[in-house]
Enzyme design. Structure first.
Site, mmCIF file in Angstrom:
data_model
loop_
_atom_site.group_PDB
_atom_site.id
_atom_site.type_symbol
_atom_site.label_atom_id
_atom_site.label_comp_id
_atom_site.label_asym_id
_atom_site.label_seq_id
_atom_site.Cartn_x
_atom_site.Cartn_y
_atom_site.Cartn_z
ATOM 1 N N GLY A 131 0.837 -1.207 0.000
ATOM 2 C CA GLY A 131 0.000 0.000 0.000
ATOM 3 C C GLY A 131 0.868 1.250 0.000
ATOM 4 O O GLY A 131 1.866 1.301 0.691
ATOM 5 N N ARG A 159 0.988 -4.769 -5.728
ATOM 6 C CA ARG A 159 1.016 -6.040 -5.018
ATOM 7 C C ARG A 159 1.391 -7.066 -6.080
ATOM 8 O O ARG A 159 0.806 -7.072 -7.160
ATOM 9 C CB ARG A 159 -0.343 -6.303 -4.378
ATOM 10 N N ASP A 175 3.985 -4.663 6.165
ATOM 11 C CA ASP A 175 4.156 -6.001 6.714
ATOM 12 C C ASP A 175 4.413 -7.058 5.632
ATOM 13 O O ASP A 175 5.335 -7.872 5.744
ATOM 14 C CB ASP A 175 2.874 -6.325 7.509
ATOM 15 N N THR A 202 4.012 2.321 5.995
ATOM 16 C CA THR A 202 2.595 1.925 5.927
ATOM 17 C C THR A 202 1.802 2.830 6.847
ATOM 18 O O THR A 202 2.247 3.120 7.962
ATOM 19 C CB THR A 202 2.386 0.450 6.333
ATOM 20 N N ASP A 207 -0.729 2.009 8.361
ATOM 21 C CA ASP A 207 -1.360 1.208 9.416
ATOM 22 C C ASP A 207 -0.577 1.200 10.730
ATOM 23 O O ASP A 207 -1.137 0.882 11.776
ATOM 24 C CB ASP A 207 -1.530 -0.253 8.951
ATOM 25 N N ASP A 262 1.471 -0.924 11.808
ATOM 26 C CA ASP A 262 1.304 -2.249 12.428
ATOM 27 C C ASP A 262 2.593 -3.071 12.424
ATOM 28 O O ASP A 262 2.548 -4.287 12.552
ATOM 29 C CB ASP A 262 0.182 -3.021 11.706
ATOM 30 N N ARG A 281 -6.368 -1.795 8.312
ATOM 31 C CA ARG A 281 -6.420 -3.255 8.123
ATOM 32 C C ARG A 281 -6.735 -3.940 9.456
ATOM 33 O O ARG A 281 -7.749 -3.633 10.047
ATOM 34 C CB ARG A 281 -5.120 -3.766 7.494
#
Ligand code: ADP
Length: 319
Positions: free
Chosen positions: A11, A72, A103, A125, A127, A129, A171
């Site tokens: 992303g 991707r 990730d 990212t 996110d 995460d 996500r």
């Protein structure tokens, strides 16, 4: 080390461009040549790359997205695709590779390292995460974008005395929802990391109305459930006028914040230094306001901590 490669993967995240600029400029400063692979791992598999010069990264520090494009790559998930990538890497003549991504990209980088490619990852990212780094590139901008959107929705919410349920990205993580919820003064924040009870959320809403609140904002992380369902349920249980807004991709776009640009500049430059020092198979992260280097194995083994204290604070302040 004479030549390094760089790519952005997964992303897109605001600040990836600033990281590319830092990698290219820091490498050239030290006399290294740089190759940019386009469309993430797709460019590795299909040999799409370009030589990067000082001017290739001019005028991008303030731009969202990534000038090298991202994608991707299902082919790269296959062993045959990674072997094809290995041939492309050999042909390009790079001695080391810097991957800027999230990730999934980290897992891809680890697979490359196992094939003998000297690889370093920079966490990029929205996110946030990724374990072993307090921040990843793009998170601060996403939180800023969501907070800005919450401010705007709040004006309407107040004027119409409504409940607004706002769905945000992340996500499987609730970091954006928590940070933007705290910054935006949300009444409730629903995240996958903390179990929640909709009856309690509704009680909180009704207590708010009793003491004269004109509006309520509920932030829902996409990983905690669909905002549409949460909105429906709240409407049914409280009979309050409820609207749902799904922020979607506007959260990822736009100019990166100064924080993200500085973070990206520092991490990009540190990744070049790491490769130059002969170190690889590592992530260049950021902890306690400083560069923090961790092995791929350690990052993959650890789960990103959710700041429970901050969550409790947000709940207390929205009493
Ligand atoms: P992000 O890096 O933002 O988390 P993805 O999860 O889509 O994004 O991962 C980006 C790309 O990394 C994937 O398209 C794929 O090519 C590669 N990738 C992800 N997981 C693996 C894996 N286990 N092994 C090899 N490559 C992977």
């Amino acid at each position: 080390m004479r030549k390094i490669g760089v790519l952005t993967s997964g992303g897109d995240a605001p600040g990836m461009n600033a990281a590319l600029r830092a990698v290219v400029r820091k490498a050239i400063y030290h006399g290294l040549a740089v190759v940019g692979f386009r469309r993430g791992y797709h460019g590795l598999v299909y040999g799409e790359y370009q030589e990067m010069q000082l001017g290739s990264v001019a005028d991008i520090i303030h731009r969202g997205g990534t000038m090298l494009l991202t994608a991707r790559s299902p082919e790269f998930m296959e062993r045959s695709g990674r072997e094809q990538a290995l041939q492309v890497i050999e042909k390009s003549g790079v001695d080391g590779l810097i991957v800027i991504g999230g990730d999934g990209s980290l897992r891809g980088a680890e697979a490359l390292e196992r094939l003998g490619v000297r690889t370093v990852i920079v966490p990029g990212t929205i996110d946030n995460d990724i374990a072993c780094s307090d921040y990843s590139i793009g998170f601060d901008t996403a939180v800023y974008n969501v907070t800005d959107a919450v401010n705007k929705v709040r004006d309407t919410a107040t004027s119409h005395e409504r409940v607004y349920v706002i769905e945000v990205m992340g996500r499987t993580s609730g970091h954006i929802a928590l940070a933007a919820g705290l910054a935006g003064g949300a009444e409730s924040i629903l995240v996958p990391e903390v179990p929640f009870d909709l009856a309690e959320v509704c009680d909180r809403l009704q207590r708010g109305v009793k003491r004269g609140k004109l509006h309520s904002i509920i932030l829902v992380a996409e990983g905690a459930g669909a905002a549409l369902n949460v909105g429906e349920e709240i409407k049914k249980r409280t009979k309050m006028e409820t609207r749902v807004t799904i922020l979607g991709h506007l959260q990822r776009g736009g100019t990166p914040t100064a924080f993200d640009r500085i973070l990206a500049s520092r991490l990009g430059a540190a990744a070049v230094d790491l490769l130059r020092s002969g170190s690889h198979g590592k992530m260049v992260g950021f902890r306690s306001s400083d560069i923090h280097v961790t092995s791929f194995a350690e990052v993959l083994a650890e789960k990103k901590e959710f700041p429970q204290e901050l969550y409790r604070l947000a709940t207390i302040l929205a009493i």
